[in-house]
Design a protein around this motif. Structure first.
Motif, PDB file in Angstrom:
ATOM      1  N   PHE A   1       0.791  -1.232   0.286  1.00  0.00           N
ATOM      2  CA  PHE A   1       0.255  -0.528   0.416  1.00  0.00           C
ATOM      3  C   PHE A   1       0.446   1.428  -0.048  1.00  0.00           C
ATOM      4  O   PHE A   1       0.642   2.163  -0.893  1.00  0.00           O
ATOM      5  N   ALA A   2       1.517   1.617   1.020  1.00  0.00           N
ATOM      6  CA  ALA A   2       2.495   2.376   0.799  1.00  0.00           C
ATOM      7  C   ALA A   2       3.375   2.671  -0.168  1.00  0.00           C
ATOM      8  O   ALA A   2       3.868   3.698  -0.470  1.00  0.00           O
ATOM      9  N   TYR A   3       4.081   1.754  -0.953  1.00  0.00           N
ATOM     10  CA  TYR A   3       4.149   1.301  -1.929  1.00  0.00           C
ATOM     11  C   TYR A   3       3.827   2.043  -3.564  1.00  0.00           C
ATOM     12  O   TYR A   3       4.176   3.494  -4.304  1.00  0.00           O
ATOM     13  N   MET A   4       2.421   1.923  -3.475  1.00  0.00           N
ATOM     14  CA  MET A   4       1.548   2.517  -4.723  1.00  0.00           C
ATOM     15  C   MET A   4       1.137   3.708  -4.696  1.00  0.00           C
ATOM     16  O   MET A   4       0.784   4.222  -5.168  1.00  0.00           O
ATOM     17  N   LYS A   5       1.081   4.419  -3.461  1.00  0.00           N
ATOM     18  CA  LYS A   5       0.143   4.746  -3.241  1.00  0.00           C
ATOM     19  C   LYS A   5       0.877   6.436  -2.961  1.00  0.00           C
ATOM     20  O   LYS A   5       1.127   7.478  -3.234  1.00  0.00           O
ATOM     21  N   PHE A   6       2.670   6.446  -2.225  1.00  0.00           N
ATOM     22  CA  PHE A   6       4.090   6.394  -1.878  1.00  0.00           C
ATOM     23  C   PHE A   6       4.707   7.022  -2.839  1.00  0.00           C
ATOM     24  O   PHE A   6       5.666   7.993  -2.878  1.00  0.00           O
ATOM     25  N   GLY A   7       5.113   6.098  -3.248  1.00  0.00           N
ATOM     26  CA  GLY A   7       6.668   5.982  -4.342  1.00  0.00           C
ATOM     27  C   GLY A   7       7.523   4.472  -3.650  1.00  0.00           C
ATOM     28  O   GLY A   7       7.656   4.513  -2.393  1.00  0.00           O
ATOM     29  N   SER A   8       8.572   4.446  -4.324  1.00  0.00           N
ATOM     30  CA  SER A   8       9.725   3.533  -3.542  1.00  0.00           C
ATOM     31  C   SER A   8      10.550   4.136  -2.715  1.00  0.00           C
ATOM     32  O   SER A   8      10.767   5.808  -2.228  1.00  0.00           O
ATOM     33  N   GLY A   9      10.504   3.759  -1.524  1.00  0.00           N
ATOM     34  CA  GLY A   9      11.087   3.853  -0.358  1.00  0.00           C
ATOM     35  C   GLY A   9      10.494   4.256   1.082  1.00  0.00           C
ATOM     36  O   GLY A   9      10.466   3.422   2.014  1.00  0.00           O
ATOM     37  N   TRP A  10       9.426   4.126   0.675  1.00  0.00           N
ATOM     38  CA  TRP A  10       8.082   4.189   1.268  1.00  0.00           C
ATOM     39  C   TRP A  10       7.375   3.135   2.055  1.00  0.00           C
ATOM     40  O   TRP A  10       7.013   3.348   3.600  1.00  0.00           O
TER      41      TRP A  10
END
Length: 300
Positions: A260-269
């Motif tokens: 969810f964090a990767y798809m919503k906020f991008g790589s690294g999140w």
């Protein structure tokens, strides 16, 4: 299916596939802590060795995918048993106090030795394969490689077999008895030395199996075990140290959160979100969300 529903479906599906492998690693780490009180910081290196074993059996000896993965599991099981007998057994005989700190330092040393040993033997070259099982599966216009699906299925089947072993066999019940009360188990005739060796070997087997399963996605190299180790600890802190059953749900949950964090906020999140949740857990519920009674928290 509209775009929002499609995106949610993709997040859930990807997160579950990722979380299944986290669960496999976390169950092994939780097992060795719950039974032997060992915070195994060399767990990631057995993941690394599993990847190397599978690579060499698959590419050099031309075994099939399942055979290569199983041989990697057997190889790490044997190495785990040897490590327990030659390193942890003598330490257990001599170290009655500060056991957790001593085993922490020992596993950290094992980790460094294995990393540099792999570097000396095989260099820093990435050794991977294109795929175990060619092709992809389309689910609601979302393409997933056969390797990811097969890896998830193998992980879930392994966890199910492991659960049956712990709950339905004499040896499995002995392991559970030792995790609950080592002294009481010894009084009723359980051979602690056998259980400790078997427990550590099984933990290494689960780590090696995960590394072998992911070979086509994450190629073998000496320092590849660091990230899987961190993810395993995230899961353990989230659910409670030594809680083997809850590690399965924790692995899936961490996989979902990271996706969810990767798809919503991008790589690294994904790492930021995981760490933020772990910090909150340590502050407000240091024993973990599903902590078992009598199990120490990370901070104790």
């Amino acid at each position: 299916m509209d775009m929002d529903s499609m995106q949610l479906f993709n997040i859930v599906l990807t997160g579950v596939l990722r979380g299944g492998l986290y669960a496999l690693m976390a169950v092994g780490l939780s097992l060795v802590f719950g039974v032997m009180n060992i915070p195994n910081f060399a767990h990631g290196e057995f993941y690394m060795l599993g990847a190397y074993f599978s690579y060499f059996t698959y590419t050099y000896f031309h075994f099939g995918p399942i055979s290569s993965i199983l041989l990697a599991a057997v190889g790490t099981f044997i190495l785990g048993a040897i490590a327990e007998k030659t390193l942890f057994y003598p330490l257990r005989k001599r170290s009655k106090k500060n056991w957790i700190m001593n085993t922490f330092l020992l596993t950290l040393g094992i980790s460094i030795v294995l990393q540099n040993g792999a570097k000396m033997l095989w260099g820093n070259t990435y050794r991977g394969i294109t795929q175990y099982w060619p092709g992809k599966v389309s689910i609601a216009s979302f393409n997933i490689s056969n390797d990811r699906i097969a890896g998830f299925c193998i992980a879930m089947v392994t966890i199910a077999i492991f659960w049956l072993f712990l709950n339905k066999t004499t040896m499995g019940r002995a392991i559970r008895a030792v995790s609950q009360d080592e002294t009481g188990a010894s009084i009723v005739g359980v051979n602690l030395n056998v259980i400790h060796t078997l427990t550590f070997a099984l933990s290494c087997l689960l780590a090696g199996l995960a590394g072998a399963i992911l070979l086509s996605i994450s190629p073998a190299y000496p320092f590849m075990g660091v990230q899987p180790l961190y993810k395993s600890w995230f899961v353990l802190i989230l659910v409670g140290m030594g809680n083997i059953g809850a590690s399965i749900y924790g692995g899936l949950l961490v996989g979902l959160l990271e996706t969810f964090a990767y798809m919503k906020f991008g790589s690294g999140w994904q790492d930021v979100v995981s760490l933020a949740i772990i910090i909150m857990i340590l502050i407000f519920k240091p024993r973990g969300l599903f902590a078992k009674k009598g199990v120490k928290s990370v901070s104790e």
